[in-house]
Design a protein around this motif. Structure first.
Motif, short mmCIF file in Angstrom:
data_model
loop_
_atom_site.label_atom_id
_atom_site.label_comp_id
_atom_site.label_asym_id
_atom_site.label_seq_id
_atom_site.Cartn_x
_atom_site.Cartn_y
_atom_site.Cartn_z
N GLU A 109 0.81 -1.22 0.00
CA GLU A 109 0.00 0.00 0.00
C GLU A 109 0.85 1.27 0.00
O GLU A 109 0.36 2.36 -0.34
N SER A 110 2.13 1.17 0.37
CA SER A 110 2.93 2.40 0.48
C SER A 110 4.37 2.24 0.01
O SER A 110 5.21 3.10 0.27
N PHE A 111 4.67 1.16 -0.71
CA PHE A 111 6.05 0.85 -1.10
C PHE A 111 6.70 2.02 -1.82
O PHE A 111 7.78 2.50 -1.43
N PHE A 112 6.09 2.49 -2.88
CA PHE A 112 6.69 3.57 -3.68
C PHE A 112 6.54 4.92 -2.99
O PHE A 112 7.46 5.74 -2.99
N GLN A 113 5.39 5.16 -2.39
CA GLN A 113 5.15 6.46 -1.75
C GLN A 113 6.11 6.71 -0.60
O GLN A 113 6.53 7.85 -0.38
N ASP A 114 6.46 5.66 0.15
CA ASP A 114 7.38 5.85 1.28
C ASP A 114 8.74 6.33 0.80
O ASP A 114 9.35 7.24 1.40
N MET A 115 9.25 5.74 -0.27
CA MET A 115 10.56 6.17 -0.78
C MET A 115 10.50 7.57 -1.38
O MET A 115 11.39 8.40 -1.16
N ILE A 116 9.45 7.85 -2.13
CA ILE A 116 9.30 9.18 -2.73
C ILE A 116 9.21 10.24 -1.64
O ILE A 116 9.83 11.31 -1.73
N ARG A 117 8.46 9.95 -0.59
CA ARG A 117 8.32 10.91 0.51
C ARG A 117 9.67 11.23 1.14
O ARG A 117 10.00 12.41 1.37
N VAL A 118 10.47 10.21 1.42
CA VAL A 118 11.77 10.43 2.06
C VAL A 118 12.68 11.26 1.16
O VAL A 118 13.36 12.18 1.62
N MET A 119 12.67 10.98 -0.14
CA MET A 119 13.55 11.74 -1.03
C MET A 119 13.07 13.17 -1.21
O MET A 119 13.88 14.08 -1.39
N ARG A 120 11.78 13.40 -1.13
CA ARG A 120 11.29 14.78 -1.19
C ARG A 120 11.65 15.55 0.08
O ARG A 120 11.87 16.77 0.04
#
Length: 304
Positions: A109-120
């Motif tokens: 449910e959050s695999f990609f969003q978690d990484m994108i959030r950290v890099m932002r």
């Protein structure tokens, strides 16, 4: 091929493949099971497959209403150059590299969003590597961790896994090249890691995002060749960046490692491999102060 919109994508999922039709379909299936950003494309780079991979992959992507690019190469150009092709043609700010014989475990449910959030949230992070469980080894592949830079969610590492990592293209230094094109196999990820590090842009591992690597029986190199490529490739990258005063130690550690795994005969083979790859050597030597900072953070064994 289904045409992508002209506006930029948020995420490109890039998979390099060759003659692994069943494995790459499993990898893509694991991606579409995740909650994907609205603007997501798949980028498949095919290293001259001969097993009908393209037809089956495009049929699958069409049936799931995905947007994709399928780039078929007339010859096998290797992992590093193939991934560079994927980087160049990808249209997303964030590019997730996934091996064709790997698949996402979760959290779906959050695999990609978690990484994108950290890099932002962190301007100095250009790459996130996932936790990677290897079914052949029966444990997670280890990464050399920083002695100093840890948070509750991630920690800085010396190298990422090229088949299970996300890159922020806006933070990377060269939009056309992440790896050495000529480095057919062997520690290709060390070059962008060190280049980024010496420019203040770092790689971190997020243990909470998990990928399973299930090595295909369709392997392209023997274990002996993998060892030779692995260590000669690592030395080549170190010679690219490390100050000349460190080179005798680099060579000494190289000999010890090859001798340990392949014996005396392996040393001569390894130097032959290294000599061939060093024909492309273009030094980007850093200062001794920069090198000592790296050494202090990751330790002698990991750095050399």
């Amino acid at each position: 091929m289904k045409r992508a919109q002209e506006n930029p994508f948020e995420l490109s999922i890039m998979i390099l493949t060759r003659n692994r039709k069943n494995e790459v379909l499993r990898a893509i299936q694991s991606c579409v099971e995740c909650c994907l950003p609205e603007k997501t494309e798949f980028v498949i780079v095919d290293n001259a497959s001969e097993d009908g991979t393209q037809q089956d992959v495009e049929r699958f992507l069409l049936s799931h209403s995905c947007t994709w690019q399928y780039h078929y190469l007339p010859e096998n150009i290797g992992c590093a150059a193939g991934r560079n092709v994927g980087l160049r043609i990808s249209r997303g700010r964030f590019v997730f590299f996934l091996d064709d014989d790997a698949y996402i475990e979760g959290p779906k449910e959050s695999f990609f969003q978690d990484m994108i959030r950290v890099m932002r949230q962190h301007d100095d992070i250009f790459c996130i590597t996932t936790s990677l469980f290897d079914t052949k080894l029966n444990h997670a592949r280890p990464f050399a961790p920083s002695r100093f830079h840890h948070s509750g969610e991630f920690y800085r590492v010396l190298m990422f896994h090229g088949g299970s990592s996300m890159i922020d293209k806006e933070k990377w230094l060269d939009p056309n090249r992440l790896f050495f094109d000529y480095q057919f196999r062997g520690m290709a990820e060390l070059y962008p890691t060190l280049k980024g590090y010496f420019h203040g842009r770092y790689v971190v591992e997020m243990p909470s995002v998990r990928v399973i690597h299930d090595p295909s029986p369709n392997a392209f190199f023997s274990q002996r060749m993998q060892i030779l490529y692995h260590y000669s490739g690592a030395v080549h990258v170190k010679l690219t960046f490390y100050p000349g005063i460190t080179h005798p130690i680099v060579y000494g550690m190289f000999v010890l490692r090859i001798w340990k795994y392949l014996g005396r005969k392996g040393v001569s083979e390894a130097f032959e491999k290294l000599s061939n790859i060093n024909k492309n050597l273009a030094p980007e030597t850093v200062s001794l102060k920069q090198f000592l900072r790296l050494l202090s953070e990751f330790g002698l064994v990991n750095v050399f």
